[in-house]
Scaffold this motif. Structure first.
Motif, PDB file in Angstrom:
ATOM      1  N   ASP A 121       0.824  -1.207   0.000  1.00 38.18           N
ATOM      2  CA  ASP A 121       0.000   0.000   0.000  1.00 38.18           C
ATOM      3  C   ASP A 121       0.860   1.259   0.000  1.00 38.18           C
ATOM      4  OD1 ASP A 121      -2.696  -1.281   0.365  1.00 38.18           O
ATOM      5  OD2 ASP A 121      -1.686  -2.054   2.145  1.00 38.18           O
ATOM      6  N   PHE A 122       2.129   1.081   0.346  1.00 37.63           N
ATOM      7  CA  PHE A 122       3.067   2.201   0.462  1.00 37.63           C
ATOM      8  C   PHE A 122       4.467   1.661   0.211  1.00 37.63           C
ATOM      9  CE2 PHE A 122       6.325   4.015   3.153  1.00 37.63           C
ATOM     10  CZ  PHE A 122       6.188   5.391   3.016  1.00 37.63           C
ATOM     11  N   VAL A 123       5.264   2.392  -0.574  1.00 33.44           N
ATOM     12  CA  VAL A 123       6.661   1.996  -0.769  1.00 33.44           C
ATOM     13  C   VAL A 123       7.564   3.216  -0.593  1.00 33.44           C
ATOM     14  CG1 VAL A 123       6.098   0.105  -2.347  1.00 33.44           C
ATOM     15  CG2 VAL A 123       6.623   2.355  -3.274  1.00 33.44           C
ATOM     16  N   MET A 124       8.742   2.958  -0.074  1.00 34.68           N
ATOM     17  CA  MET A 124       9.747   4.012   0.072  1.00 34.68           C
ATOM     18  C   MET A 124      11.033   3.498  -0.567  1.00 34.68           C
ATOM     19  SD  MET A 124      10.666   6.120   3.529  1.00 34.68           S
ATOM     20  CE  MET A 124      11.403   7.757   3.433  1.00 34.68           C
ATOM     21  N   ILE A 125      11.413   4.093  -1.694  1.00 35.56           N
ATOM     22  CA  ILE A 125      12.565   3.625  -2.459  1.00 35.56           C
ATOM     23  C   ILE A 125      13.528   4.772  -2.726  1.00 35.56           C
ATOM     24  CG2 ILE A 125      11.314   1.712  -3.516  1.00 35.56           C
ATOM     25  CD1 ILE A 125      10.897   3.394  -5.977  1.00 35.56           C
ATOM     26  N   GLY A 163      10.330  11.811   0.767  1.00 34.85           N
ATOM     27  CA  GLY A 163       9.967  11.505   2.149  1.00 34.85           C
ATOM     28  C   GLY A 163      11.047  11.983   3.095  1.00 34.85           C
ATOM     29  N   VAL A 164      12.247  11.436   2.931  1.00 31.75           N
ATOM     30  CA  VAL A 164      13.389  11.793   3.771  1.00 31.75           C
ATOM     31  C   VAL A 164      14.608  11.976   2.867  1.00 31.75           C
ATOM     32  CG1 VAL A 164      14.877  11.059   5.677  1.00 31.75           C
ATOM     33  CG2 VAL A 164      12.456  10.488   5.716  1.00 31.75           C
ATOM     34  N   TYR A 332      20.974  12.863  -1.304  1.00 30.63           N
ATOM     35  CA  TYR A 332      20.049  12.048  -2.095  1.00 30.63           C
ATOM     36  C   TYR A 332      18.748  11.818  -1.321  1.00 30.63           C
ATOM     37  CZ  TYR A 332      21.592   8.141   0.873  1.00 30.63           C
ATOM     38  OH  TYR A 332      21.876   7.326   1.943  1.00 30.63           O
ATOM     39  N   ASN A 333      17.751  11.306  -2.001  1.00 32.54           N
ATOM     40  CA  ASN A 333      16.416  11.187  -1.412  1.00 32.54           C
ATOM     41  C   ASN A 333      15.915   9.757  -1.321  1.00 32.54           C
ATOM     42  OD1 ASN A 333      16.034  14.090  -1.397  1.00 32.54           O
ATOM     43  ND2 ASN A 333      15.647  13.969  -3.587  1.00 32.54           N
ATOM     44  N   MET A 334      14.956   9.577  -0.437  1.00 28.02           N
ATOM     45  CA  MET A 334      14.068   8.416  -0.471  1.00 28.02           C
ATOM     46  C   MET A 334      12.673   8.972  -0.720  1.00 28.02           C
ATOM     47  SD  MET A 334      15.018   5.493   2.293  1.00 28.02           S
ATOM     48  CE  MET A 334      16.511   4.517   2.158  1.00 28.02           C
ATOM     49  N   VAL A 396      24.301  17.146  -5.532  1.00 26.93           N
ATOM     50  CA  VAL A 396      22.896  16.869  -5.228  1.00 26.93           C
ATOM     51  C   VAL A 396      22.279  15.999  -6.311  1.00 26.93           C
ATOM     52  CG1 VAL A 396      20.630  17.873  -4.755  1.00 26.93           C
ATOM     53  CG2 VAL A 396      22.707  19.068  -4.012  1.00 26.93           C
ATOM     54  N   GLU A 397      21.594  14.961  -5.899  1.00 27.56           N
ATOM     55  CA  GLU A 397      20.948  14.027  -6.818  1.00 27.56           C
ATOM     56  C   GLU A 397      19.907  14.724  -7.685  1.00 27.56           C
ATOM     57  OE1 GLU A 397      19.315   9.639  -5.969  1.00 27.56           O
ATOM     58  OE2 GLU A 397      18.109  11.205  -5.021  1.00 27.56           O
ATOM     59  N   ASP A 398      19.881  14.375  -8.965  1.00 32.38           N
ATOM     60  CA  ASP A 398      18.917  14.917  -9.917  1.00 32.38           C
ATOM     61  C   ASP A 398      18.378  13.753 -10.741  1.00 32.38           C
ATOM     62  OD1 ASP A 398      17.708  15.962 -12.270  1.00 32.38           O
ATOM     63  OD2 ASP A 398      18.848  17.816 -12.092  1.00 32.38           O
ATOM     64  N   VAL A 399      17.117  13.407 -10.528  1.00 32.85           N
ATOM     65  CA  VAL A 399      16.512  12.241 -11.192  1.00 32.85           C
ATOM     66  C   VAL A 399      16.556  12.386 -12.714  1.00 32.85           C
ATOM     67  CG1 VAL A 399      14.378  10.931 -11.511  1.00 32.85           C
ATOM     68  CG2 VAL A 399      15.023  11.718  -9.238  1.00 32.85           C
ATOM     69  N   GLU A 400      16.221  13.553 -13.212  1.00 36.84           N
ATOM     70  CA  GLU A 400      16.181  13.778 -14.666  1.00 36.84           C
ATOM     71  C   GLU A 400      17.564  13.622 -15.288  1.00 36.84           C
ATOM     72  OE1 GLU A 400      13.570  14.170 -16.538  1.00 36.84           O
ATOM     73  OE2 GLU A 400      12.058  14.317 -14.950  1.00 36.84           O
TER      74      GLU A 400
END
Length: 421
Positions: A121-125, A163-164, A332-334, A396-400
């Protein structure tokens, strides 16, 4: 006159037939059908917190056979779930935390997406390269943006929802080595500059098994990182970098190649390695690891186990430099996301709202350096620079960006890693 009227009538009929045929041949644009989860998220976005709480409670009551499943790479979610159950007694005993390892979990997520089947129901990746093309572009993972009193999420952190945020920094044994050992990132290429000696014993987790370290190396090739590396290069070597003298695509690729070759120790776990910091005085080793992992350092555990000074003394012993020329580490992010096949979407939205609140964040990650909420109203721990400072001083992480260069960059990195165990 009659002949003329007949011709006009025939012409009108012909034109009517032409328009009718054209209308029949025109294809109507298909209307996108919204999933039940997408519909629930959109409804939740318009609710007050009280309304969302009621919707989640009703959802659980109407499905007594279901449990709210939260899959995550961080154990902070387990702690947050405990706080969530305490706050909402109607959810007590109705939640489950499932610990996941990224490389093992990704195939399961892909399989669930392809089969349009339930996984959680929820994922943190956290793997940026996997997140975009495999999950977000398919619509399988969706964002609910929490709102309400005390919650403020920056626009750039909303989709996908952060999230974090974490950071990895360069650590060492502060009791004997001190911050002076590492002043410029080019020292970690093993080459001596005009005034500083190269560092020849860096400890780094193999990026082939650690996706965050792979993302870090990829981001070193980005324009922002290259700007930092260029300034640090001139400061260290006393001359401008001349890219015409080598075959690298940019200065970032040059740094990656020389950094990887200079790694003296490939560790398998940041947590395990942090526990050894007090032995680093033997060889002056520099460790690249998550700042939050200092909570696992037990150098002062015996002396201060019964006092609140244990963590403070630990942080003092495990040092890091916040003023390294080039960059201090990697941010980086989760991401906190809801699968499109979730069975309890309103509960997922409420839980996301909870972990972004001051109360929920404190339950999961409060009191420890190296954890940062995407809620701008929650400050970092005393003694830890604000997230905004880390973003200025780090790569800094950049998804794109990672998605756009992934194939080329990983091929290059793998070539540099050839032969590394």
């Amino acid at each position: 006159m009659k002949k003329t009227m007949k011709k006009v009538l025939v012409l009108v009929l012909v034109l009517a037939m032409v328009f009718a045929m054209a209308a029949c041949g025109k294809k109507e644009e298909p209307v996108e059908e919204k999933s039940a989860v997408q519909t629930a998220i959109e409804a939740a976005q318009k609710m007050t917190l009280a309304e969302l709480e009621e919707a989640a409670k009703k959802e659980l009551e109407e499905h007594p056979d279901l449990v709210f499943n939260a899959d995550s790479l961080t154990s902070g979610i387990k702690k947050a779930l405990a706080g969530f159950e305490k706050k909402y007694e109607w959810a007590a005993g109705k939640t489950a935390y499932n610990s996941k390892k990224g490389s093992e979990y990704q195939p399961k997520l892909i399989a669930a997406q392809k089969a349009n089947s339930y996984i959680a129901d929820f994922v943190m990746i956290q793997d940026a390269s996997f997140l975009k093309n495999a999950m977000l572009d398919t619509g399988f993972l969706r964002s609910y943006v929490p709102a309400g009193e005390g919650i403020e999420i920056a626009a750039e952190d909303q989709n996908p929802l952060v999230g974090v945020t974490f950071n990895k920094v360069f650590m060492y044994d502060n009791t004997t080595v001190g911050a002076d050992q590492l002043k410029n990132v080019w020292q970690m290429t093993g080459v001596d500059g005009a005034t500083l000696k190269g560092v020849n014993n860096v400890s780094f987790q193999n990026p082939l098994g650690e996706d965050i370290n792979m993302s870090f190396l990829i981001m070193l090739t980005s324009p922002a990182a290259c700007e930092k590396l260029t300034a640090a290069y001139k400061s260290y070597f006393g001359t401008d970098y001349d890219g015409s003298k080598d075959d690298y695509e940019n200065i970032g690729y040059k740094f990656v190649a020389e950094f990887v070759k200079n790694v003296g120790h490939w560790h398998s776990s940041d947590s395990s390695e942090v526990k050894k910091i007090n032995t680093y005085n033997e060889d002056g080793r520099i460790l690249f690891a998550g700042l939050c992992k200092l909570k696992d350092y037990e150098f002062y555990k015996k002396d201060y186990k019964d006092t609140d000074m244990y963590y403070t003394k630990t942080v003092t012993a495990g040092g890091w430099n916040n003023d390294i020329e080039g960059f201090d580490g990697f941010v980086y992010n989760m991401w906190t996301l809801i699968p499109d096949t979730a069975q309890l979407p309103y509960t997922a939205c409420l839980f996301i709202n909870y972990i972004h609140s001051e109360e929920g964040y404190a339950a999961g990650w409060g009191g420890v350096l190296g954890y940062y909420s995407s809620n701008k109203n929650i400050p970092s721990v005393d003694g830890d620079p604000a997230l905004s400072v880390w973003k200025e001083q780090c790569v800094v992480e950049d998804v794109e960006y990672i998605d756009s260069v992934y194939a080329t960059a990983v091929k290059f990195i793998n070539m540099q890693l050839a032969g590394v165990k």
